[in-house]
Write a protein that holds these residues in place. Structure first.
Motif: not given
Length: 151
Positions: A50-63, A83-87, A103-110
């Motif tokens: 509940a503490s994560l404000d979903l109304t303010i844009p953010a980038d998500v980094l998946i480790s 953003h995450c690794g290709a694999a 998964i409908n999000h746009s994903i960019e690889n690092w």
């Protein structure tokens, strides 16, 4: 906002379910993992802290591609880039697909060891040893601060 802020939304007193926010002085945010808690029932929804404000844009980094690090991605706004690794992307898509979802999000690889700019953030992922393939530690640099996230 005058300084970098770090907010741990979940995972200070438990293993898994990681969700950590770093905000730059300009207000731009990155979210480190959006994990599903390990003890959550399989049919549970509405598990984003509940503490994560979903109304303010953010980038998500998946480790890395474990559910306790990306399992709540589908509950984040579709406009939030991921953003995450290709694999990691491939494994997440396969795992989600087994459940009949996408998964409908746009994903960019690092690339490991290669710095990538995300707004005011400089992100350098480092491939690390873990029980998940394609796991990365993440070095974030912003406003003169350096934060290393081990995932």
């Amino acid at each position: 906002m005058s300084d970098v802020t770090l907010t741990v939304h979940r995972a200070t007193d438990q293993i898994g379910g990681n969700c950590i926010e770093i905000a730059a002085p300009c207000g731009r945010r990155v979210i480190l993992d959006v994990g599903r808690p390990l003890d959550a029932p399989s049919d549970a929804t509405g598990l984003i802290p509940a503490s994560l404000d979903l109304t303010i844009p953010a980038d998500v980094l998946i480790s890395h591609p474990h559910q306790d690090h990306y399992g709540l991605l589908g509950e984040t706004p579709i406009e939030w880039p991921v953003h995450c690794g290709a694999a990691t992307e491939k494994l997440m898509r396969i795992t989600v697909g087994v459940a009949g979802k996408v998964i409908n999000h746009s994903i960019e690889n690092w690339e490991s060891g290669r710095t990538k700019k995300i707004g005011p953030f400089a992100l350098t992922p480092y491939l690390t040893d873990h029980s998940a393939f394609d796991a990365h530690m993440l070095l974030l640099e912003v406003a003169g601060k350096r934060i290393m996230y081990s995932g």
